[in-house]
Write an enzyme that holds these catalytic residues in place. Sequence first.
Site, mmCIF file in Angstrom:
data_model
loop_
_atom_site.group_PDB
_atom_site.id
_atom_site.type_symbol
_atom_site.label_atom_id
_atom_site.label_comp_id
_atom_site.label_asym_id
_atom_site.label_seq_id
_atom_site.Cartn_x
_atom_site.Cartn_y
_atom_site.Cartn_z
ATOM 1 N N SER A 131 0.820 -1.210 0.000
ATOM 2 C CA SER A 131 0.000 0.000 0.000
ATOM 3 C C SER A 131 0.853 1.258 0.000
ATOM 4 O O SER A 131 1.935 1.285 0.580
ATOM 5 C CB SER A 131 -0.906 0.035 1.234
ATOM 6 O OG SER A 131 -1.617 1.266 1.275
ATOM 7 N N LYS A 185 -4.548 -6.693 3.418
ATOM 8 C CA LYS A 185 -4.559 -5.554 2.485
ATOM 9 C C LYS A 185 -5.997 -5.200 2.079
ATOM 10 O O LYS A 185 -6.342 -4.015 1.946
ATOM 11 C CB LYS A 185 -3.711 -5.882 1.242
ATOM 12 C CG LYS A 185 -3.749 -4.792 0.156
ATOM 13 C CD LYS A 185 -3.183 -3.487 0.655
ATOM 14 C CE LYS A 185 -3.087 -2.329 -0.294
ATOM 15 N NZ LYS A 185 -3.935 -2.122 -1.396
ATOM 16 N N HIS A 188 -7.441 -3.321 4.883
ATOM 17 C CA HIS A 188 -6.858 -1.974 4.785
ATOM 18 C C HIS A 188 -7.674 -1.134 3.806
ATOM 19 O O HIS A 188 -8.042 0.003 4.084
ATOM 20 C CB HIS A 188 -5.392 -2.071 4.338
ATOM 21 C CG HIS A 188 -4.804 -0.773 3.868
ATOM 22 N ND1 HIS A 188 -5.096 -0.235 2.624
ATOM 23 C CD2 HIS A 188 -3.975 0.106 4.472
ATOM 24 C CE1 HIS A 188 -4.472 0.920 2.478
ATOM 25 N NE2 HIS A 188 -3.777 1.152 3.601
ATOM 26 N N ASN A 189 -7.965 -1.714 2.650
ATOM 27 C CA ASN A 189 -8.701 -0.958 1.632
ATOM 28 C C ASN A 189 -10.137 -0.683 2.064
ATOM 29 O O ASN A 189 -10.686 0.371 1.766
ATOM 30 C CB ASN A 189 -8.672 -1.691 0.286
ATOM 31 C CG ASN A 189 -7.349 -1.467 -0.421
ATOM 32 O OD1 ASN A 189 -6.321 -1.286 0.225
ATOM 33 N ND2 ASN A 189 -7.363 -1.487 -1.728
ATOM 34 N N GLU A 192 -9.866 2.116 4.275
ATOM 35 C CA GLU A 192 -9.567 3.262 3.390
ATOM 36 C C GLU A 192 -10.882 3.819 2.796
ATOM 37 O O GLU A 192 -11.126 5.031 2.834
ATOM 38 C CB GLU A 192 -8.632 2.771 2.282
ATOM 39 C CG GLU A 192 -8.341 3.746 1.156
ATOM 40 C CD GLU A 192 -7.487 3.074 0.051
ATOM 41 O OE1 GLU A 192 -6.421 2.525 0.365
ATOM 42 O OE2 GLU A 192 -7.911 3.081 -1.119
#
Length: 470
Positions: A131, A185, A188-189, A192
């Site tokens: 990222s 990940k 994480h997104n 986000e």
Amino acid sequence: MTQPAHIGLIGLGTMGAMLALNIAEKGFPIAVWNRTISVTHGFKAEAGSLAPMITPTETLADLVAAIKPPRAIILMVPAGQAVDDQIEALRPLMDRDDLIIDAGNALFHDTNRRAAEAAKLGPHFLGIGVSGGEEGARHGPAIMGGGERADWDRVAPVLNAIAAKYKGTPCADYMGPAGAGHFVKAVHNGIEYADMQMIAEVYGVMRDGLGMAADAVAQTLKSWNAGPLQSYLIEISGEVSAAIDTHSGKPMLDMILDRAGQKGTGRWTVIEAQHLAATIPAIESAVMARNLSSRLDERRAGEAVFGAAPTGKSGLTLAQLEQAMIAGKILCYAQGFALISAASKEFGWPMPLPEIARVWREGCIIRSSMLNDMATALTDDPTRNLMLAPFFADHLKGSQSALRAVVADAAMNGIAVPALSSGLAWFDSMRTARGTANMIQAQRDFFGAHGFERVDGLADKHGPWAGHGI
Ligand code: 6PG
């Protein structure tokens, strides 16, 4: 050939090229290959002082031959079929002990499958989430690794060297077996998406509810970035609010169509949360809001029928908006970490929550000063929901009334704040010991004799309506 390469990389698109330069700059000779040969040579030609560290190759066999065994090759190709095609093409050329590293935004189920295939057929396989966008890839991304621990350890010196550093500590770590890195990940997104959406909602209240111009929004966000909300996303939101369009001379934000794109990682997170029965409504609302944003014609039709919301009618203060954003942010991170916890249990992957918070402190898109406190709270007790950790519980006690005020004011003025309001509803559900699912259970028992548990522990599982159902 310049010198035997320490590592290889396939795919010199923006992210791949930046990652390759980052690796070369950290002192690791790298061999590169791209489907279009001219791109490969152009890359070396433009690498300046790093050029001697780069070996351009024209065939996959040349690439493999250029790397010191046991070899490691990073794939930076589009997620999906291209990754499978690349692995198939490499397998006959590589040794069983070699290693392929998929550094794209893969769906973690694909990474699980590829890891299982690699265990049978070789070479070894790691799936790493990277990222930080273009800038991060070039100067220090956050890296979330999944696969065999020994494979991670083998390439950890390179990955630690190229990763962002938080006070000297690399923002790169091993997350667990197979698809664990790509799963982290994806979460994480998801966070986000929710963080971006909440900022967009607060911007909407400033623009429509308070009638603020873009430069005033920019000043507000800039001041927030000096407080508890300090983060990359608040920082860049301030910058984009301040920017002026060179064509019209108007604020850039006012010239951008409110229709957002997406590559799908947020959606994957939401789908997986449903499979795991994890509750991530702020993230779900953010994905919903992106989907809805693309339905511009329908929204225009809606406004034509029901009228636009009045502007400048909000009674909120900027301090309340800031506090609401603090509460919303804590709630969306708490949901993300709870999702990782649920996946850890379900998949039998001991994903290290405090280390995840540490890896996210620098380099990645959701980096924020709060993540260091989250790492501390998760170290104290990784099994406790983050909103119950004393530090964050105190923050929520202080900011929840502002979140209520913002959600209520927005509702009264017809301004949509889906992520903030679903975050608040989740908070209220999470703090209510006796909720209303007794009504659901009674309904289920009435129409389907599904049975319920009694508060007094008696064994009778059915209500007096037994036999009245359909
Ligand atoms: C990152 C970003 C990066 C990218 C995603 C999201 O961590 O560097 O998450 O992976 O921005 O592709 O893109 P969408 O908004 O298009 O889903």
